[in-house]
Scaffold this motif. Structure first.
Motif, mmCIF file in Angstrom:
data_model
loop_
_atom_site.group_PDB
_atom_site.id
_atom_site.type_symbol
_atom_site.label_atom_id
_atom_site.label_comp_id
_atom_site.label_asym_id
_atom_site.label_seq_id
_atom_site.Cartn_x
_atom_site.Cartn_y
_atom_site.Cartn_z
ATOM 1 N N LEU A 134 32.729 28.932 48.136
ATOM 2 C CA LEU A 134 31.567 28.812 49.009
ATOM 3 C C LEU A 134 30.789 30.113 49.124
ATOM 4 O O LEU A 134 29.555 30.104 49.188
ATOM 5 N N TRP A 135 31.480 31.234 49.138
ATOM 6 C CA TRP A 135 30.909 32.492 49.625
ATOM 7 C C TRP A 135 30.738 33.567 48.557
ATOM 8 O O TRP A 135 29.868 34.423 48.674
ATOM 9 N N ILE A 136 31.579 33.525 47.515
ATOM 10 C CA ILE A 136 31.553 34.587 46.510
ATOM 11 C C ILE A 136 30.968 34.100 45.192
ATOM 12 O O ILE A 136 30.194 34.814 44.539
ATOM 13 N N ALA A 137 31.294 32.879 44.802
ATOM 14 C CA ALA A 137 30.779 32.340 43.542
ATOM 15 C C ALA A 137 29.252 32.309 43.569
ATOM 16 O O ALA A 137 28.649 31.774 44.502
ATOM 17 N N GLY A 138 28.626 32.893 42.588
ATOM 18 C CA GLY A 138 27.165 32.874 42.471
ATOM 19 C C GLY A 138 26.432 33.946 43.247
ATOM 20 O O GLY A 138 25.211 34.061 43.119
ATOM 21 N N ASP A 139 27.138 34.746 44.053
ATOM 22 C CA ASP A 139 26.469 35.739 44.900
ATOM 23 C C ASP A 139 26.458 37.101 44.211
ATOM 24 O O ASP A 139 27.375 37.905 44.364
ATOM 25 N N HIS A 140 25.390 37.376 43.467
ATOM 26 C CA HIS A 140 25.375 38.627 42.698
ATOM 27 C C HIS A 140 25.142 39.852 43.572
ATOM 28 O O HIS A 140 25.342 40.974 43.118
ATOM 29 N N TYR A 149 38.130 39.689 38.783
ATOM 30 C CA TYR A 149 38.159 39.276 40.179
ATOM 31 C C TYR A 149 36.763 38.984 40.727
ATOM 32 O O TYR A 149 36.599 38.718 41.921
ATOM 33 N N ILE A 150 35.774 39.012 39.846
ATOM 34 C CA ILE A 150 34.391 38.774 40.277
ATOM 35 C C ILE A 150 33.891 37.465 39.674
ATOM 36 O O ILE A 150 33.700 36.476 40.371
ATOM 37 N N THR A 151 33.695 37.459 38.363
ATOM 38 C CA THR A 151 33.257 36.239 37.679
ATOM 39 C C THR A 151 34.323 35.716 36.721
ATOM 40 O O THR A 151 34.085 34.730 36.016
ATOM 41 N N GLY A 152 35.480 36.380 36.698
ATOM 42 C CA GLY A 152 36.523 36.030 35.745
ATOM 43 C C GLY A 152 37.420 34.906 36.213
ATOM 44 O O GLY A 152 37.074 34.121 37.112
ATOM 45 N N ASN A 153 38.615 34.853 35.628
ATOM 46 C CA ASN A 153 39.519 33.718 35.845
ATOM 47 C C ASN A 153 40.619 33.993 36.856
ATOM 48 O O ASN A 153 41.619 33.276 36.902
ATOM 49 N N ALA A 154 40.472 35.030 37.661
ATOM 50 C CA ALA A 154 41.476 35.294 38.700
ATOM 51 C C ALA A 154 41.494 34.156 39.711
ATOM 52 O O ALA A 154 40.472 33.503 39.938
ATOM 53 N N PRO A 155 42.626 33.885 40.330
ATOM 54 C CA PRO A 155 42.701 32.845 41.377
ATOM 55 C C PRO A 155 41.732 33.149 42.519
ATOM 56 O O PRO A 155 41.423 34.316 42.800
#
Length: 467
Positions: free
Chosen positions: A55-61, A76-82
């Protein structure tokens, strides 16, 4: 002892006049967010977010840039971390965002949506993550609930001419009380210098049902899409360009330029400027005919980091302020429309703060008395939508135009948690006016000044967009 939360009733309000203006004239005004990039599918489907990271981090550059600067690995930003690890990485960054608007926005959003007063940090990240994720299961935290709880009366997303508008149609036929409109964003049809331009024109052919081999075909196809958008309630256009173009051209030259591009022949810089001028003038005349509002977001230097752009694509945090010359072509472009009496209601946004006064005076050249605030100097945008940027925009507009006719704030956001930025703007505005009331620079008449505040926060924009 834990620090006392600063997101309280008087946040950013530094005297009694500011408080009176905010609480009596600004706070309860509905939100009309006339420009954002929220995904309409997620509104129409009333998306349920599994985690606060989604909701809050995905897409927020905005957040992504801060995390990279702090040394957080892209995993941990746009990668595959949980998701939880991404949230923890953001929480670790937050205490180090002091004096960046992200610090204010983070705490304001946690407070307004989730009633969390604690300062987010690595130590409480796990508790906040679990607490919020539990709340996200409640319908009031689905997308439509999030909009309703912020008192959003209307919002306007941004779509390409090839869009089916299926989600807007679904929303129009639903019981959701927030009105969701769309803005027509034809940049891909205009940016003829793009390496993927012909691929896009092929997509436009499919959407319009028009075979596009000539410039006239392109205009016919765009007209068809304009009509389709208009039939589905669209009354707003938007353009994100370096600068408004203006180059003298003939119809023969534009036809030749488009023909060259469709055949894969390189187009020169001058030909590009001619083409953009011709197509933009055509579109803007059509906006005026339909009584639309046109918006121009000018001055971004995009995709600076070629390596990361190749990896992640556009709108992932590699853009900055550009220093393009604006005045001459902006003036000539607007004048070409005004000369034909085809200048629609217009909002101009600058990204370079050095252009504040330029834009604030330019709008005055074309406010002809036909409409109240017909040509607007738009709110602080992107890198300028923070406290200092808001104050500088308001001051430029006040000094060189009429603040009282201003249509106010918008989010320009991809986040469903961004709507407290309207509160942020309103508090900054009320404090600025309240300080001048206290110093005697403005009348100490709350009803008088407060009426202007209500206009800026709500009534002006409602009237301007004829809602």
């Amino acid at each position: 002892m834990a620090a006392k939360p600063f997101i309280n009733d008087t946040f950013l309000l530094q005297n009694k006049f500011a408080e009176e203006l905010y609480f009596n004239y600004a706070e309860k005004q509905p939100i009309i967010d006339y420009h954002n990039h929220l995904p309409p599918a997620e509104i129409a489907d009333n998306r349920v977010f599994d985690t606060i990271s989604q909701l809050w981090i995905a897409g927020d550059h905005y957040k992504w840039r801060a995390m990279r600067t702090f040394g957080i690995n892209e995993k941990y930003i746009t990668g595959n971390a949980p998701d939880e690890e991404k949230f923890t990485a953001w929480a670790k960054t937050v205490p180090h965002t002091l004096r960046n608007p992200l610090f204010h926005w983070t705490q304001l959003e946690l407070k307004r949506y989730f009633d969390i007063d604690d300062y987010l940090n690595e130590g409480n990240a796990a508790d906040v993550y679990a607490s919020v994720n539990q709340k996200l299961k409640d319908p009031q935290y689905f997308t439509q609930g999030l909009l309703s709880r912020m008192n959003v009366e209307m919002l306007c997303t941004t779509e390409d001419p090839t869009d089916t508008l299926e989600h807007h149609k679904k929303l129009a036929g639903s019981s959701f009380t927030t009105k969701v409109n769309t803005a027509f964003r034809p940049d891909k049809a205009i940016l003829i210098e793009s390496e993927t331009y012909n691929d896009y024109i092929n997509q436009l052919e499919k959407a319009s049902g028009i075979s596009i081999t000539t410039f006239n075909d392109l205009k016919v196809a765009l007209l068809k899409r304009l009509d389709f958008f208009h039939e589905n309630g669209c009354r707003i256009s938007d353009h994100g360009l370096n600068q408004l173009p203006f180059a003298v051209y003939t119809d023969w030259e534009i036809n030749a330029v488009f023909d060259k591009k469709r055949k894969g022949t390189p187009v020169s810089a001058h030909e590009t400027e001619q083409f953009k001028t011709a197509l933009m003038l055509f579109l803007c005349e059509e906006y005026a005919t339909r009584n639309w509002v046109q918006q121009f977001h000018l001055g971004a230097l995009r995709n600076n980091n070629v390596r990361m752009h190749r990896l992640l694509g556009p709108d992932t945090g590699w853009d900055s302020i550009g220093d393009y010359p604006q005045a001459a072509t902006l003036s000539k472009f607007l004048d070409a429309l005004d000369t034909k009496d085809k200048l629609a209601k217009t909002i101009l946004y600058n990204l370079n703060p050095a252009d504040n006064e330029l834009f604030a005076t330019m709008v005055g050249n074309f406010n002809d008395g036909s409409l109240r605030g017909k040509v607007q100097y738009g709110s602080g945008w992107w890198f300028l939508d923070q406290k200092d940027g808001i104050i500088r925009q308001v001051n430029a507009l006040s000094n060189m135009g009429l603040l009282s006719t201003f249509v106010g704030m918008l989010t320009d956001s991809r986040s469903f948690l961004s709507f407290p930025r309207h509160e942020y703007f309103r508090r900054v505005l009320c404090n600025l006016l309240g300080q001048e009331m206290e110093s005697g620079e403005l009348p100490q008449d709350a009803a008088w000044v407060g009426s202007m505040v209500s206009d800026i926060c709500y009534r002006n924009v409602k009237q301007y967009f004829e809602l």
